[in-house]
Motif scaffolding. Structure first.
Motif, PDB file in Angstrom:
ATOM      1  N   ALA A  12      45.310 -12.262  20.632  1.00 50.76           N
ATOM      2  CA  ALA A  12      44.219 -11.715  21.439  1.00 50.76           C
ATOM      3  C   ALA A  12      44.369 -10.206  21.607  1.00 50.76           C
ATOM      4  O   ALA A  12      43.382  -9.456  21.532  1.00 50.76           O
ATOM      5  CB  ALA A  12      44.174 -12.400  22.799  1.00 50.76           C
ATOM      6  N   ILE A  13      45.600  -9.751  21.813  1.00 54.28           N
ATOM      7  CA  ILE A  13      45.838  -8.309  21.946  1.00 54.28           C
ATOM      8  C   ILE A  13      45.515  -7.590  20.644  1.00 54.28           C
ATOM      9  O   ILE A  13      44.859  -6.535  20.632  1.00 54.28           O
ATOM     10  CB  ILE A  13      47.298  -8.046  22.370  1.00 54.28           C
ATOM     11  N   VAL A  18      42.160  -3.912  17.732  1.00 51.78           N
ATOM     12  CA  VAL A  18      41.491  -3.567  16.476  1.00 51.78           C
ATOM     13  C   VAL A  18      40.017  -3.257  16.724  1.00 51.78           C
ATOM     14  O   VAL A  18      39.447  -2.329  16.151  1.00 51.78           O
ATOM     15  CB  VAL A  18      41.651  -4.708  15.445  1.00 51.78           C
ATOM     16  N   GLN A  19      39.403  -4.023  17.599  1.00 49.60           N
ATOM     17  CA  GLN A  19      37.976  -3.865  17.857  1.00 49.60           C
ATOM     18  C   GLN A  19      37.668  -2.652  18.730  1.00 49.60           C
ATOM     19  O   GLN A  19      36.687  -1.939  18.498  1.00 49.60           O
ATOM     20  CB  GLN A  19      37.425  -5.123  18.523  1.00 49.60           C
ATOM     21  N   THR A  20      38.500  -2.387  19.719  1.00 46.25           N
ATOM     22  CA  THR A  20      38.154  -1.352  20.702  1.00 46.25           C
ATOM     23  C   THR A  20      38.952  -0.065  20.559  1.00 46.25           C
ATOM     24  O   THR A  20      38.525   0.978  21.067  1.00 46.25           O
ATOM     25  CB  THR A  20      38.373  -1.883  22.124  1.00 46.25           C
ATOM     26  N   SER A 245      38.595   7.382  12.420  1.00 44.92           N
ATOM     27  CA  SER A 245      39.350   6.993  13.617  1.00 44.92           C
ATOM     28  C   SER A 245      40.549   7.919  13.791  1.00 44.92           C
ATOM     29  O   SER A 245      41.688   7.521  13.532  1.00 44.92           O
ATOM     30  CB  SER A 245      39.819   5.539  13.500  1.00 44.92           C
ATOM     31  N   PRO A 246      40.321   9.176  14.200  1.00 45.39           N
ATOM     32  CA  PRO A 246      41.433  10.127  14.330  1.00 45.39           C
ATOM     33  C   PRO A 246      42.487   9.683  15.333  1.00 45.39           C
ATOM     34  O   PRO A 246      43.652  10.088  15.235  1.00 45.39           O
ATOM     35  CB  PRO A 246      40.729  11.418  14.788  1.00 45.39           C
ATOM     36  N   SER A 247      42.108   8.835  16.294  1.00 45.90           N
ATOM     37  CA  SER A 247      43.091   8.381  17.289  1.00 45.90           C
ATOM     38  C   SER A 247      44.175   7.513  16.659  1.00 45.90           C
ATOM     39  O   SER A 247      45.257   7.340  17.236  1.00 45.90           O
ATOM     40  CB  SER A 247      42.389   7.592  18.400  1.00 45.90           C
ATOM     41  N   ASP A 248      43.911   6.968  15.459  1.00 47.84           N
ATOM     42  CA  ASP A 248      44.924   6.160  14.776  1.00 47.84           C
ATOM     43  C   ASP A 248      46.005   7.031  14.145  1.00 47.84           C
ATOM     44  O   ASP A 248      47.031   6.513  13.706  1.00 47.84           O
ATOM     45  CB  ASP A 248      44.270   5.290  13.703  1.00 47.84           C
ATOM     46  N   PRO A 319      44.762   2.669   8.573  1.00 47.79           N
ATOM     47  CA  PRO A 319      45.666   2.693   9.728  1.00 47.79           C
ATOM     48  C   PRO A 319      46.193   1.293  10.022  1.00 47.79           C
ATOM     49  O   PRO A 319      45.582   0.287   9.639  1.00 47.79           O
ATOM     50  CB  PRO A 319      44.779   3.199  10.868  1.00 47.79           C
ATOM     51  N   THR A 320      47.321   1.224  10.719  1.00 45.78           N
ATOM     52  CA  THR A 320      47.883  -0.093  11.054  1.00 45.78           C
ATOM     53  C   THR A 320      46.927  -0.879  11.950  1.00 45.78           C
ATOM     54  O   THR A 320      46.987  -2.108  11.980  1.00 45.78           O
ATOM     55  CB  THR A 320      49.248   0.058  11.755  1.00 45.78           C
ATOM     56  N   ARG A 321      46.068  -0.182  12.691  1.00 47.91           N
ATOM     57  CA  ARG A 321      45.026  -0.863  13.487  1.00 47.91           C
ATOM     58  C   ARG A 321      43.907  -1.283  12.529  1.00 47.91           C
ATOM     59  O   ARG A 321      42.890  -0.640  12.385  1.00 47.91           O
ATOM     60  CB  ARG A 321      44.483   0.069  14.574  1.00 47.91           C
TER      61      ARG A 321
END
Length: 344
Positions: A12-13, A18-20, A245-248, A319-321
């Motif tokens: 679930a995590i 991954v989605q948010t 997704s620069p935050s990744d 990214p890993t996400r």
């Protein structure tokens, strides 16, 4: 904490993150998933997962994100690869069917895969050493030069021009060329290139006179092709997807981009043996990648081939996400269809 419940909380995590792209808290898990446990139980489970190094708090908050180890356990425990929709499978077929030449097929492959996954797609050109020889053509270019054209079962074509001491453009030369072409193809057809070279060596030792010069030229051409095998190309598409997704990549994208610019690095990455699941898909996550600049990424790959022989690798890097179930299904589907094209 039961193993089944632990995996439910971890899954679930992973799915929510991954989605948010936001750290996931216990309240969000209870709101979005049917865990059928109390908030206190979820908090205890999350604490245990954190102790095991499967999730981590990126900063002081109630939210947690998966670690590389958490993603690895999630991928290893997947019950099955998510099936693709009929529309997705039709899109793969329709898009790849229109290409005939190998360059066009592989270019379309990476463009399609990068569009499907919204990641960087990469495909290795078929390996010569693993490919099957389908036909060798001998084409006189002038009275002193001959072109040797080697057509592989994968569609890969190698061409070399070799000097000759005999005029093969007319008369007896043309007849000798026809005889040599027939003998060369009889010795090499449907053999792996290394086996074909051995057969040609035997033929060269047996030949005399004019045809000996021809088989020697073919041997030289194939030796040159094998010597160039280290320069096997890759096709790449979708690099711009990394910027979505620069935050990744909180530090910098530079090491990732540097690695992607070097085909030698990509070939090394695609050539590293990795454990494959029953569907023939392998996943390397974060530090499992052998290239240090790619430790913030994951690589999902699958081999493609001709007949029973794997001749290359296709995959995506991001990214890993990453949505692992969907990405694994898409990579496998494209690799399967690419194999069908190679066998056509």
């Amino acid at each position: 904490m039961s193993d089944e419940r632990r995996m439910a909380v971890l899954s679930a995590i992973v799915e929510d993150y991954v989605q948010t792209s936001e750290p996931v808290g216990s309240r969000a898990l209870l709101d979005r998933h049917r865990l059928n446990v109390s908030a206190a139980t979820v908090r205890n489970d999350m604490a245990a997962l954190e102790d095991e190094g499967l999730i981590v708090a990126p900063h002081t908050s109630a939210g947690r994100i998966p670690t590389d180890a958490g993603y690895r356990l999630f991928v290893d425990r997947l019950q099955a690869i998510r099936p693709m929709s009929r529309g997705e499978r039709a899109a793969i077929t329709d898009y790849l069917e229109g290409a005939d030449e190998l360059d066009a097929v592989l270019d379309r492959t990476v463009r399609l895969l990068s569009t499907l996954t919204r990641q960087v797609a990469v495909v290795q050109y078929p390996s010569l050493t693993r490919s099957i020889v389908k036909h060798i053509e001998l084409v006189p270019m002038s009275d002193t030069r001959l072109m040797v054209v080697v057509i592989m079962g994968t569609g890969r074509v190698e061409q070399r021009v070799v000097p000759t001491g005999v005029d093969y453009t007319d008369g007896p030369g043309l007849e000798a060329l026809a005889r040599a072409r027939s003998r060369v193809n009889a010795a090499t057809r449907d053999r792996r290139l290394t086996e074909a070279l051995h057969a040609l060596g035997t033929l060269h030792a047996e030949d005399t006179g004019t045809e000996d010069a021809l088989t020697a030229g073919v041997l030289d051409a194939l030796d040159d092709a094998l010597a160039d095998e280290r320069e096997t190309k890759v096709a790449l598409a979708g690099t711009a997807n990394l910027a979505r997704s620069p935050s990744d990549f909180p530090m910098t994208l530079e090491p990732v981009l540097d690695a992607l610019e070097q085909h030698v690095v990509l070939l090394k990455l695609l050539g590293v043996e990795a454990d494959q699941d029953e569907a023939g898909v392998s996943v390397r996550i974060g530090s499992e990648n052998p290239v240090s600049g790619l430790h913030t990424t994951s690589l999902v790959t699958s081999g493609y081939g001709s007949g029973d022989e794997q001749v290359g690798t296709v995959g995506v890097l991001g990214p890993t996400r990453m949505d692992y179930p969907a990405t694994m299904a898409q990579v496998r589907a494209v690799a399967t269809y690419l194999s069908r094209i190679m066998d056509a």
